[in-house]
Motif scaffolding. Sequence first.
Motif, PDB file in Angstrom:
ATOM      1  N   ASN A   1      -0.230  -4.365  -5.011  1.00  0.00           N
ATOM      2  CA  ASN A   1      -1.402  -3.527  -4.764  1.00  0.00           C
ATOM      3  C   ASN A   1      -1.881  -2.852  -6.048  1.00  0.00           C
ATOM      4  O   ASN A   1      -1.385  -1.786  -6.428  1.00  0.00           O
ATOM      5  N   ASP A   2      -2.828  -3.496  -6.700  1.00  0.00           N
ATOM      6  CA  ASP A   2      -3.473  -2.916  -7.877  1.00  0.00           C
ATOM      7  C   ASP A   2      -2.482  -2.414  -8.914  1.00  0.00           C
ATOM      8  O   ASP A   2      -2.683  -1.351  -9.508  1.00  0.00           O
ATOM      9  N   LEU A   3      -1.413  -3.175  -9.131  1.00  0.00           N
ATOM     10  CA  LEU A   3      -0.425  -2.740 -10.125  1.00  0.00           C
ATOM     11  C   LEU A   3      -0.906  -3.073 -11.534  1.00  0.00           C
ATOM     12  O   LEU A   3      -1.648  -4.028 -11.745  1.00  0.00           O
TER      13      LEU A   3
ATOM     14  N   GLN B   1       9.093   7.942 -11.853  1.00  0.00           N
ATOM     15  CA  GLN B   1       9.409   8.620 -10.593  1.00  0.00           C
ATOM     16  C   GLN B   1      10.745   8.165 -10.022  1.00  0.00           C
ATOM     17  O   GLN B   1      11.362   8.875  -9.242  1.00  0.00           O
TER      18      GLN B   1
ATOM     19  N   LEU C   1       5.879   4.402 -11.788  1.00  0.00           N
ATOM     20  CA  LEU C   1       6.957   4.143 -10.815  1.00  0.00           C
ATOM     21  C   LEU C   1       8.317   4.317 -11.494  1.00  0.00           C
ATOM     22  O   LEU C   1       9.241   4.913 -10.927  1.00  0.00           O
TER      23      LEU C   1
ATOM     24  N   SER D   1       0.859  -1.193   0.000  1.00  0.00           N
ATOM     25  CA  SER D   1       0.000   0.000   0.000  1.00  0.00           C
ATOM     26  C   SER D   1       0.891   1.237   0.000  1.00  0.00           C
ATOM     27  O   SER D   1       2.116   1.128   0.120  1.00  0.00           O
ATOM     28  N   GLY D   2       0.230   2.374  -0.117  1.00  0.00           N
ATOM     29  CA  GLY D   2       0.953   3.644  -0.063  1.00  0.00           C
ATOM     30  C   GLY D   2       1.679   3.946  -1.358  1.00  0.00           C
ATOM     31  O   GLY D   2       1.478   3.286  -2.384  1.00  0.00           O
ATOM     32  N   ASP D   3       2.533   4.963  -1.283  1.00  0.00           N
ATOM     33  CA  ASP D   3       3.308   5.384  -2.455  1.00  0.00           C
ATOM     34  C   ASP D   3       4.488   4.426  -2.618  1.00  0.00           C
ATOM     35  O   ASP D   3       5.481   4.507  -1.882  1.00  0.00           O
ATOM     36  N   LEU D   4       4.349   3.543  -3.573  1.00  0.00           N
ATOM     37  CA  LEU D   4       5.324   2.456  -3.694  1.00  0.00           C
ATOM     38  C   LEU D   4       6.700   2.957  -4.142  1.00  0.00           C
ATOM     39  O   LEU D   4       7.724   2.379  -3.765  1.00  0.00           O
ATOM     40  N   ALA D   5       6.727   4.042  -4.925  1.00  0.00           N
ATOM     41  CA  ALA D   5       8.016   4.605  -5.355  1.00  0.00           C
ATOM     42  C   ALA D   5       8.732   5.161  -4.128  1.00  0.00           C
ATOM     43  O   ALA D   5       9.883   4.799  -3.820  1.00  0.00           O
TER      44      ALA D   5
ATOM     45  N   THR E   1       0.765   1.910 -13.694  1.00  0.00           N
ATOM     46  CA  THR E   1       1.399   2.222 -12.404  1.00  0.00           C
ATOM     47  C   THR E   1       2.889   1.867 -12.448  1.00  0.00           C
ATOM     48  O   THR E   1       3.720   2.603 -11.913  1.00  0.00           O
TER      49      THR E   1
HETATM   50  N1  LIG Z   1       4.291   6.196  -6.741  1.00  0.00           N
HETATM   51  C1  LIG Z   1       3.184   5.809  -7.324  1.00  0.00           C
HETATM   52  N2  LIG Z   1       2.814   6.321  -8.510  1.00  0.00           N
HETATM   53  C2  LIG Z   1       1.676   5.938  -9.123  1.00  0.00           C
HETATM   54  N3  LIG Z   1       0.835   5.040  -8.601  1.00  0.00           N
HETATM   55  C3  LIG Z   1       1.144   4.479  -7.430  1.00  0.00           C
HETATM   56  C4  LIG Z   1       2.320   4.826  -6.746  1.00  0.00           C
HETATM   57  N4  LIG Z   1       2.349   4.115  -5.606  1.00  0.00           N
HETATM   58  C5  LIG Z   1       1.238   3.358  -5.568  1.00  0.00           C
HETATM   59  N5  LIG Z   1       0.508   3.554  -6.671  1.00  0.00           N
HETATM   60  C6  LIG Z   1      -0.783   2.957  -7.046  1.00  0.00           C
HETATM   61  O1  LIG Z   1      -1.783   3.767  -6.460  1.00  0.00           O
HETATM   62  C7  LIG Z   1      -2.889   2.974  -6.060  1.00  0.00           C
HETATM   63  C8  LIG Z   1      -3.120   3.204  -4.568  1.00  0.00           C
HETATM   64  O2  LIG Z   1      -4.362   2.741  -4.297  1.00  0.00           O
HETATM   65  P1  LIG Z   1      -5.108   2.971  -2.928  1.00  0.00           P
HETATM   66  O3  LIG Z   1      -4.984   4.385  -2.539  1.00  0.00           O
HETATM   67  O4  LIG Z   1      -6.461   2.370  -3.084  1.00  0.00           O
HETATM   68  O5  LIG Z   1      -4.255   2.027  -2.029  1.00  0.00           O
HETATM   69  P2  LIG Z   1      -3.632   2.282  -0.646  1.00  0.00           P
HETATM   70  O6  LIG Z   1      -4.476   3.166   0.176  1.00  0.00           O
HETATM   71  O7  LIG Z   1      -2.228   2.670  -0.847  1.00  0.00           O
HETATM   72  O8  LIG Z   1      -3.654   0.808  -0.077  1.00  0.00           O
HETATM   73  P3  LIG Z   1      -4.845  -0.159   0.308  1.00  0.00           P
HETATM   74  O9  LIG Z   1      -4.798  -1.272  -0.710  1.00  0.00           O
HETATM   75  O10 LIG Z   1      -4.472  -0.617   1.671  1.00  0.00           O
HETATM   76  O11 LIG Z   1      -6.119   0.637   0.263  1.00  0.00           O
HETATM   77  C9  LIG Z   1      -2.542   1.541  -6.396  1.00  0.00           C
HETATM   78  O12 LIG Z   1      -3.097   1.218  -7.651  1.00  0.00           O
HETATM   79  C10 LIG Z   1      -1.027   1.553  -6.504  1.00  0.00           C
HETATM   80  O13 LIG Z   1      -0.520   0.558  -7.365  1.00  0.00           O
END
Ligand SMILES: Nc1ncnc2c1ncn2[C@@H]1O[C@H](COP(=O)(O)OP(=O)(O)OP(=O)(O)O)[C@@H](O)[C@H]1O
Length: 569
Positions: A379-381, A392, A389, A344-348, A385
């Motif tokens: 997470n929803d990659l 970034q 990443l 979850s969160g900002d994966l980058a 996305t």
């Molecule tokens: N740096 C990034 N740049 C673009 N997209 C990103 C980046 N980091 C994460 N993501 C994508 O953003 C989306 C985040 O989704 P969302 O906000 O629903 O999840 P979350 O709150 O981080 O986690 P959870 O699954 O616990 O709700 C995901 O599709 C993920 O792959």
Amino acid sequence: MAAANGDACRSVGGVPRPTNPMVTPLLTDLYQFTMAYAYWKAGKHLDRAVFDLYFRKNPFGGEFTIFGGLEECIRFIANFKFTEEEIKFLRSVMPACEDDFFEYLRSIDCSDVEVYAIPEGYAVFPKVPLMRIEGPVAFSHTSRLCCLPQVVQLLETPFLSLVNYASLVTTNAARHRLVAGKSKNLLEFGLRRAQGPDGGISASRYCYMGGFDATSNVAAGRLFGIPIRGTHSHAFVSSFMGLDEITDKTLTSSDGSNTCEDFISLVQNWLIRIQDSSSLHGTFGETSQSELAAFTSYALAFPNSFLALVDTYDVMRSGVPNFCAVALALNDMGYKAVGIRLDSGDLAYLSVEARKFFHAVEKEFVVVGFGKTSITASNDLNEETIDALNKQGHEVDAFGIGTYLVTCYAQAALGCVFKLVEINKQPRIKLSEDVMKVSIPCKKKCYRLYGKEGYPLVDIMTGEDEPGPKIGERLLCRHPFNESKRAYVVPQHVEELLKCYWPGNSSNSREELPSIHEIRTRCIHHLDRMRPDHMRRLNPTPYKVSVSAKLYDFIHFLWLNEAPVGELQ
Ligand SMILES: Nc1ncnc2c1ncn2[C@@H]1O[C@H](COP(=O)(O)OP(=O)(O)OP(=O)(O)O)[C@@H](O)[C@H]1O
Ligand SMILES: O=P(O)(O)OC[C@H]1O[C@H](OP(=O)(O)OP(=O)(O)O)[C@H](O)[C@@H]1O
Ligand SMILES: O=C(O)c1cccnc1
Ligand SMILES: [Mg+2]
């Protein structure tokens, strides 16, 4: 491909049954049987029917497709035979049909059918037949019981069902591989989100073919010999309340030379050392003790392959420091932790921060290689996305991808069709208001022509009796429908695309069905071999698909012949 259930599913001729036992001659649309009956009633003892299986448009806004599903088609025809139960059921579905028709169905198999196909795992393009299916020669023995072209018609729905999703998801996987880059580990995590169990099994198989490294799907691993990988879930982490829940705290070192009686204390000591270290001081305070308990117990269970999901509470303030404490304790015992998963969160951002933390630990405690600890993201990659990443900047080593990959979220289906191109030696064309939908008539040969730089330049279709293209000889390649689009090509290498996978009664030899690993290697090789502008995500250049001058003239002659002339009043 050797299915794990081995000999039980082998049939006569050594070709195993379809992987999915639901794939039987009844897995088709009713109209195939009603048409078969009507053909049969009409006594149409035609010589031969030729069908092409092809698609009209590449999926996902791209300019290439990877062909998947061929082996299952060959398994299907190799084992094509109605059982008595199936015949009985068909009788109940079609009560108005004569008994002799069911006798006929009972007698048919695909021994007279010929299948030519492009090898599985090849990059393929619109309008070029992926498969050419030729019906049986008629006028055989007894009048009504002889093999009729409708045998081939009966293959339409099952073949399309076996090829469409397979090719779509293989292509999707290949696209994810292209955007992630060669060095990344790609893990398919889609079973829970796939279109049912059979969708999930196919997805795992074809994602591996398209360039994924492993699947979390255990059944697919067993069936196809795909590497199986996995981490753990949030439930595992949150199921722990505290360290006192761990009853067996002992851990024997990797070389067996000593045993740590209290691995928990070792972990706690490391956590304090990390907390107190000059470079990491102040980056985190108290970490979650329940998370620490979960990590410690996972490490005790799998000291050789410890990987922790670090985002249950707080990645940088808890998950990563807790992971490092356990990993350093393991290191004392001679084990190397694998890494972390971010879900979850900002994966980058989080991957970059986690990497900095690992480097700081390496430097502070002089643990060589700790900075390279693996980071998996999920997470929803999807393609977008991962592309974001990349732009970034990130420190992810492995991507776990489920929903978007296996459901082919960006495009629901590949529109492969199965069209009659010749019957009784007579070329057939299907006209349409929409030029895209006009079929290319005739039994054809297809070639891929390569240029000086080693890239494929163009696919060309010719009539069956035309001489094939020759290396170094200039050849006119024409757009099948657009008069002004044509080019001369001097091929440096010529590859005939349609190979014989099921010779029927012909004397041609049958191509071997390669293993899934060989097909995967072939697919990766094909992606490498294409000119990069055909493969790019944004505005890719269309790959040229053409016909010979002779076939061009014939298509347009037939078109004019078949299209009624309008009358203006
Ligand atoms: N740096 C990034 N740049 C673009 N997209 C990103 C980046 N980091 C994460 N993501 C994508 O953003 C989306 C985040 O989704 P969302 O906000 O629903 O999840 P979350 O709150 O981080 O986690 P959870 O699954 O616990 O709700 C995901 O599709 C993920 O792959
Ligand atoms: O996101 P995907 O590409 O489909 O990859 C698979 C997802 O499955 C698991 O999540 P889970 O089933 O626990 O649900 P959640 O993360 O969506 O809450 C895993 O943690 C991934 O997030
Ligand atoms: O092993 C994993 O981490 C996994 C498996 C399936 C779905 N999500 C994650
Ligand atoms: Mg998720």
